[in-house]
Motif scaffolding. Structure first.
Motif, mmCIF file in Angstrom:
data_model
loop_
_atom_site.group_PDB
_atom_site.id
_atom_site.type_symbol
_atom_site.label_atom_id
_atom_site.label_comp_id
_atom_site.label_asym_id
_atom_site.label_seq_id
_atom_site.Cartn_x
_atom_site.Cartn_y
_atom_site.Cartn_z
ATOM 1 N N ARG A 121 0.823 -1.216 0.000
ATOM 2 C CA ARG A 121 0.000 0.000 0.000
ATOM 3 C C ARG A 121 0.856 1.264 0.000
ATOM 4 O O ARG A 121 0.334 2.366 0.043
ATOM 5 C CB ARG A 121 -0.891 0.024 1.238
ATOM 6 C CG ARG A 121 -1.980 -1.001 1.252
ATOM 7 C CD ARG A 121 -2.864 -0.771 2.481
ATOM 8 N NE ARG A 121 -3.584 -1.966 2.790
ATOM 9 C CZ ARG A 121 -3.315 -2.789 3.792
ATOM 10 N NH1 ARG A 121 -2.333 -2.534 4.621
ATOM 11 N NH2 ARG A 121 -4.039 -3.859 3.987
ATOM 12 N N THR A 165 -5.428 -4.423 -3.296
ATOM 13 C CA THR A 165 -5.286 -3.217 -2.480
ATOM 14 C C THR A 165 -5.729 -3.411 -1.036
ATOM 15 O O THR A 165 -5.553 -2.519 -0.219
ATOM 16 C CB THR A 165 -6.088 -2.050 -3.090
ATOM 17 O OG1 THR A 165 -7.462 -2.443 -3.206
ATOM 18 C CG2 THR A 165 -5.544 -1.683 -4.461
ATOM 19 N N SER A 187 0.693 3.694 -8.967
ATOM 20 C CA SER A 187 -0.542 4.472 -8.818
ATOM 21 C C SER A 187 -1.557 4.113 -9.895
ATOM 22 O O SER A 187 -2.746 3.950 -9.619
ATOM 23 C CB SER A 187 -0.242 5.970 -8.869
ATOM 24 O OG SER A 187 0.573 6.338 -7.789
ATOM 25 N N GLU A 188 -1.096 3.983 -11.124
ATOM 26 C CA GLU A 188 -1.990 3.586 -12.214
ATOM 27 C C GLU A 188 -2.583 2.200 -11.976
ATOM 28 O O GLU A 188 -3.777 1.977 -12.215
ATOM 29 C CB GLU A 188 -1.249 3.620 -13.549
ATOM 30 C CG GLU A 188 -0.927 4.999 -14.048
ATOM 31 C CD GLU A 188 -0.071 5.006 -15.302
ATOM 32 O OE1 GLU A 188 0.276 3.918 -15.834
ATOM 33 O OE2 GLU A 188 0.288 6.116 -15.763
ATOM 34 N N ILE A 190 -3.120 0.574 -9.080
ATOM 35 C CA ILE A 190 -4.093 0.480 -7.987
ATOM 36 C C ILE A 190 -5.359 1.280 -8.255
ATOM 37 O O ILE A 190 -6.374 1.060 -7.613
ATOM 38 C CB ILE A 190 -3.479 0.867 -6.623
ATOM 39 C CG1 ILE A 190 -3.011 2.312 -6.603
ATOM 40 C CG2 ILE A 190 -2.355 -0.084 -6.239
ATOM 41 C CD1 ILE A 190 -2.597 2.803 -5.228
ATOM 42 N N GLN A 191 -5.320 2.197 -9.232
ATOM 43 C CA GLN A 191 -6.505 2.976 -9.570
ATOM 44 C C GLN A 191 -7.344 2.318 -10.639
ATOM 45 O O GLN A 191 -8.469 2.728 -10.876
ATOM 46 C CB GLN A 191 -6.104 4.381 -10.015
ATOM 47 C CG GLN A 191 -5.547 5.204 -8.873
ATOM 48 C CD GLN A 191 -4.954 6.526 -9.335
ATOM 49 O OE1 GLN A 191 -5.086 6.907 -10.484
ATOM 50 N NE2 GLN A 191 -4.280 7.200 -8.420
ATOM 51 N N SER A 192 -6.814 1.314 -11.315
ATOM 52 C CA SER A 192 -7.579 0.680 -12.396
ATOM 53 C C SER A 192 -8.436 -0.457 -11.887
ATOM 54 O O SER A 192 -8.442 -0.862 -10.803
ATOM 55 C CB SER A 192 -6.653 0.195 -13.502
ATOM 56 O OG SER A 192 -5.659 -0.673 -13.008
#
Length: 192
Positions: A121, A165, A187-188, A190-192
């Motif tokens: 994380r 996550t 970042s990309e 974990i956001q998808s």
């Protein structure tokens, strides 16, 4: 005067192989060392410390209850130790990090700790936080993201390669569970 060192990096940066190379260098010069690693990593891999490139060595195992000051000091040859090397240092407790500092400060034994800085994380492990706070020397080892930038993050993935996550901070695994990425690609993912 001996020092407390923290060699940190993401997954796949060569922390264990760097530790084993350092230990080899001491032994090659006739110096005594003591190796430690976390007992919670029970993956079958031969020796307790094993690198992905095939280097391995026997080591003492620590858990949250291990008093490193007492354990190292109790060994008859402790006076002659050139250094103590600790793999998976992120799993040390705050108290154990202070015990390592005591080994350096009072027993005059250099302590070289190798571990992850952050979890999947992007949060500090307790042992890593303590080492970042009090170590005499902080040395970053480099891993590479698939884009070629420095990998600083550890992405936990599921069986299909998707980002995970949620879950416990500690889940033992290798390339099948973790991917080292730069912050942008982490970042990309974990956001998808």
């Amino acid at each position: 005067m001996a020092k407390l060192y923290f060699y940190y990096a993401s997954m796949n940066a060569g922390k264990s192989s760097t530790l084993l190379q350092a230990e080899f260098n001491y032994r090659e010069r006739g110096m005594a060392t003591m190796l430690w690693t976390a007992a919670l990593d029970t993956r079958p891999q031969g020796k307790p410390i094993a690198s992905r490139i095939g280097l391995e060595a026997a080591a003492h195992l620590f858990d949250a209850e291990t008093d490193l000051w007492t354990q190292v000091s109790a060994v008859p040859e402790a006076r002659d130790l050139a250094c103590v090397l600790i793999d998976e240092a992120q799993f040390l407790t705050k108290e154990q990090v202070w015990q390592c500092a005591r080994l350096a400060d009072e027993a005059n034994i250099p302590v070289l700790c190798y571990g992850l800085r952050t979890d999947f994380r992007g949060e500090l492990f307790p042992g890593s936080a303590a080492l970042l706070g009090i170590a005499d020397a902080l040395i970053e080892l480099k891993a590479v993201c698939h884009c070629g930038r420095k990998a600083t993050m550890n992405l936990r993935v599921d069986e299909a390669g998707g980002a995970v996550t949620d879950g416990a901070q500690t889940e033992i695994g290798g390339n099948e569970r973790y991917v080292a990425l730069c912050r942008r690609h982490f970042s990309e993912a974990i956001q998808s």
